[in-house]
Design a protein around this motif. Sequence first.
Motif, mmCIF file in Angstrom:
data_model
loop_
_atom_site.group_PDB
_atom_site.id
_atom_site.type_symbol
_atom_site.label_atom_id
_atom_site.label_comp_id
_atom_site.label_asym_id
_atom_site.label_seq_id
_atom_site.Cartn_x
_atom_site.Cartn_y
_atom_site.Cartn_z
ATOM 1 N N ALA A 42 26.672 -25.264 -45.668
ATOM 2 C CA ALA A 42 28.015 -25.344 -45.093
ATOM 3 C C ALA A 42 28.059 -26.551 -44.157
ATOM 4 O O ALA A 42 27.124 -26.786 -43.389
ATOM 5 N N VAL A 43 29.112 -27.336 -44.252
ATOM 6 C CA VAL A 43 29.222 -28.527 -43.412
ATOM 7 C C VAL A 43 30.232 -28.288 -42.299
ATOM 8 O O VAL A 43 31.159 -27.488 -42.437
ATOM 9 N N THR A 44 30.052 -28.990 -41.206
ATOM 10 C CA THR A 44 30.932 -28.879 -40.045
ATOM 11 C C THR A 44 31.928 -30.025 -40.019
ATOM 12 O O THR A 44 31.557 -31.186 -40.243
ATOM 13 N N HIS A 45 33.192 -29.692 -39.754
ATOM 14 C CA HIS A 45 34.227 -30.713 -39.600
ATOM 15 C C HIS A 45 34.157 -31.198 -38.154
ATOM 16 O O HIS A 45 34.710 -30.588 -37.245
ATOM 17 N N VAL A 46 33.449 -32.313 -37.941
ATOM 18 C CA VAL A 46 33.193 -32.793 -36.588
ATOM 19 C C VAL A 46 34.453 -33.308 -35.922
ATOM 20 O O VAL A 46 34.768 -32.977 -34.776
ATOM 21 N N SER A 47 35.194 -34.135 -36.649
ATOM 22 C CA SER A 47 36.468 -34.695 -36.175
ATOM 23 C C SER A 47 37.182 -35.244 -37.397
ATOM 24 O O SER A 47 36.709 -35.084 -38.532
ATOM 25 N N THR A 48 38.309 -35.880 -37.199
ATOM 26 C CA THR A 48 39.091 -36.367 -38.331
ATOM 27 C C THR A 48 38.238 -37.192 -39.284
ATOM 28 O O THR A 48 37.678 -38.232 -38.917
ATOM 29 N N GLY A 49 38.107 -36.714 -40.504
ATOM 30 C CA GLY A 49 37.405 -37.457 -41.548
ATOM 31 C C GLY A 49 35.888 -37.461 -41.450
ATOM 32 O O GLY A 49 35.230 -38.108 -42.255
ATOM 33 N N ILE A 50 35.300 -36.753 -40.503
ATOM 34 C CA ILE A 50 33.852 -36.782 -40.323
ATOM 35 C C ILE A 50 33.278 -35.384 -40.561
ATOM 36 O O ILE A 50 33.716 -34.412 -39.932
ATOM 37 N N TYR A 51 32.308 -35.312 -41.472
ATOM 38 C CA TYR A 51 31.702 -34.039 -41.847
ATOM 39 C C TYR A 51 30.188 -34.147 -41.707
ATOM 40 O O TYR A 51 29.591 -35.169 -42.057
ATOM 41 N N ARG A 52 29.573 -33.085 -41.206
ATOM 42 C CA ARG A 52 28.141 -33.117 -40.920
ATOM 43 C C ARG A 52 27.484 -31.813 -41.348
ATOM 44 O O ARG A 52 28.007 -30.730 -41.097
ATOM 45 N N ALA A 53 26.305 -31.955 -41.967
ATOM 46 C CA ALA A 53 25.526 -30.782 -42.373
ATOM 47 C C ALA A 53 24.586 -30.390 -41.237
ATOM 48 O O ALA A 53 24.211 -31.226 -40.415
ATOM 49 N N PRO A 54 24.184 -29.137 -41.177
ATOM 50 C CA PRO A 54 23.233 -28.719 -40.145
ATOM 51 C C PRO A 54 21.911 -29.473 -40.299
ATOM 52 O O PRO A 54 21.479 -29.784 -41.413
ATOM 53 N N THR A 55 21.287 -29.785 -39.186
ATOM 54 C CA THR A 55 19.978 -30.437 -39.232
ATOM 55 C C THR A 55 18.959 -29.504 -39.889
ATOM 56 O O THR A 55 18.916 -28.311 -39.604
ATOM 57 N N PHE A 56 18.159 -30.059 -40.795
ATOM 58 C CA PHE A 56 17.145 -29.253 -41.476
ATOM 59 C C PHE A 56 15.836 -30.027 -41.517
ATOM 60 O O PHE A 56 15.800 -31.245 -41.294
ATOM 61 N N GLN A 57 14.762 -29.328 -41.792
ATOM 62 C CA GLN A 57 13.441 -29.933 -41.852
ATOM 63 C C GLN A 57 12.940 -29.947 -43.295
ATOM 64 O O GLN A 57 12.631 -28.887 -43.862
ATOM 65 N N PRO A 58 12.851 -31.113 -43.912
ATOM 66 C CA PRO A 58 12.356 -31.194 -45.293
ATOM 67 C C PRO A 58 10.935 -30.648 -45.392
ATOM 68 O O PRO A 58 10.087 -30.925 -44.540
ATOM 69 N N ASN A 59 10.685 -29.874 -46.437
ATOM 70 C CA ASN A 59 9.371 -29.256 -46.605
ATOM 71 C C ASN A 59 8.666 -29.730 -47.868
ATOM 72 O O ASN A 59 7.679 -29.131 -48.300
ATOM 73 N N GLN A 60 9.189 -30.809 -48.476
ATOM 74 C CA GLN A 60 8.559 -31.370 -49.666
ATOM 75 C C GLN A 60 8.477 -32.887 -49.520
ATOM 76 O O GLN A 60 9.401 -33.510 -48.990
ATOM 77 N N LEU A 61 7.368 -33.436 -50.002
ATOM 78 C CA LEU A 61 7.195 -34.882 -49.975
ATOM 79 C C LEU A 61 7.913 -35.527 -51.151
ATOM 80 O O LEU A 61 8.197 -34.886 -52.140
ATOM 81 N N GLY A 69 23.482 -40.370 -51.890
ATOM 82 C CA GLY A 69 22.522 -40.885 -50.929
ATOM 83 C C GLY A 69 21.140 -40.349 -51.221
ATOM 84 O O GLY A 69 20.966 -39.433 -52.032
ATOM 85 N N ALA A 70 20.139 -40.916 -50.548
ATOM 86 C CA ALA A 70 18.766 -40.467 -50.746
ATOM 87 C C ALA A 70 17.934 -40.860 -49.536
ATOM 88 O O ALA A 70 18.278 -41.776 -48.789
ATOM 89 N N PHE A 71 16.839 -40.153 -49.359
ATOM 90 C CA PHE A 71 15.890 -40.510 -48.316
ATOM 91 C C PHE A 71 14.499 -40.089 -48.772
ATOM 92 O O PHE A 71 14.331 -39.248 -49.659
ATOM 93 N N LEU A 72 13.504 -40.708 -48.167
ATOM 94 C CA LEU A 72 12.114 -40.463 -48.545
ATOM 95 C C LEU A 72 11.425 -39.642 -47.454
ATOM 96 O O LEU A 72 11.579 -39.926 -46.270
ATOM 97 N N VAL A 73 10.665 -38.641 -47.873
ATOM 98 C CA VAL A 73 9.891 -37.830 -46.937
ATOM 99 C C VAL A 73 8.411 -38.115 -47.170
ATOM 100 O O VAL A 73 7.920 -38.027 -48.295
ATOM 101 N N VAL A 74 7.711 -38.479 -46.099
ATOM 102 C CA VAL A 74 6.294 -38.830 -46.208
ATOM 103 C C VAL A 74 5.481 -38.003 -45.213
ATOM 104 O O VAL A 74 6.010 -37.470 -44.243
ATOM 105 N N ASP A 75 4.205 -37.908 -45.480
ATOM 106 C CA ASP A 75 3.278 -37.304 -44.531
ATOM 107 C C ASP A 75 2.783 -38.430 -43.636
ATOM 108 O O ASP A 75 1.913 -39.206 -44.019
ATOM 109 N N GLY A 76 3.364 -38.533 -42.458
ATOM 110 C CA GLY A 76 3.070 -39.656 -41.568
ATOM 111 C C GLY A 76 1.662 -39.670 -41.026
ATOM 112 O O GLY A 76 1.242 -40.649 -40.409
ATOM 113 N N THR A 77 0.914 -38.586 -41.228
ATOM 114 C CA THR A 77 -0.451 -38.537 -40.710
ATOM 115 C C THR A 77 -1.464 -39.117 -41.693
ATOM 116 O O THR A 77 -2.627 -39.296 -41.332
#
Length: 221
Positions: free
Chosen positions: A43-62, A81-89
């Motif tokens: 579920a996304v939040t209607h932050v203000s006019t024309g702006i929508y935001r999803a709840p912050t989450f923690q990716p659990n897959q690389l 859109g896309a983003f990369l999740v890495v094991d920074g350690t």
Amino acid sequence: MITYELGRGVTIEHQVRNSALELTDATAVLTITRPDATTDTPAVTHVSTGIYRAPTFQPNQLSVWRYRWDISGAVTDVAFGAFLVVDGTLPPPGAYAARTDLAGVIPVVPDNAEQLLVRASRDVDRALLTAVYDPTDPAVIAALRDATVEQVAGNLGSGDKTGLGITTTPQGFTLGKLSVQKPAAPASAPRTGVLVDQAWSILQAAGLTGQSPSTEASWNW
């Protein structure tokens, strides 16, 4: 591509604009696809006019996460859109240091940190081309790691954001009576060969430098 470390919070936001590029309210649906192809529609939040935001989450897959915004109503649109999740350690393949190793040396770890680490490691390899050492020795492993980190820091400090030895600075321009001059180029870090001096000093202290190719012939009778 934006990179996040495994377990770090990710927030996805979208702006809906009409043909006049004005922020406009509409219906926004977000679909997130994990690397294993499973999906989630938070579920996304209607932050203000024309702006929508999803709840912050923690990716659990690389690997690569993808998402899609489906917009309907006053505006019809689809955005990806896309983003990369890495094991920074862990060091990325081909590198001696990990993303988290940079955190204590440079103020902000860039999105292309993995690329910079790999290229800096190649610089270290080039400097040690004729060196003979035990790659499993903890002291050697630490020296290679620390030298790689200092190489990245030195490159960034000299304006090299890609690790390719290319520095970029804004160009000056003139607009009417206004003249703007480009800032002075960042001072280049002192180097010994391809390595910045800090990286070279670490390798030197570990006894990894100063080795030349052997010219003695070996005969087996």
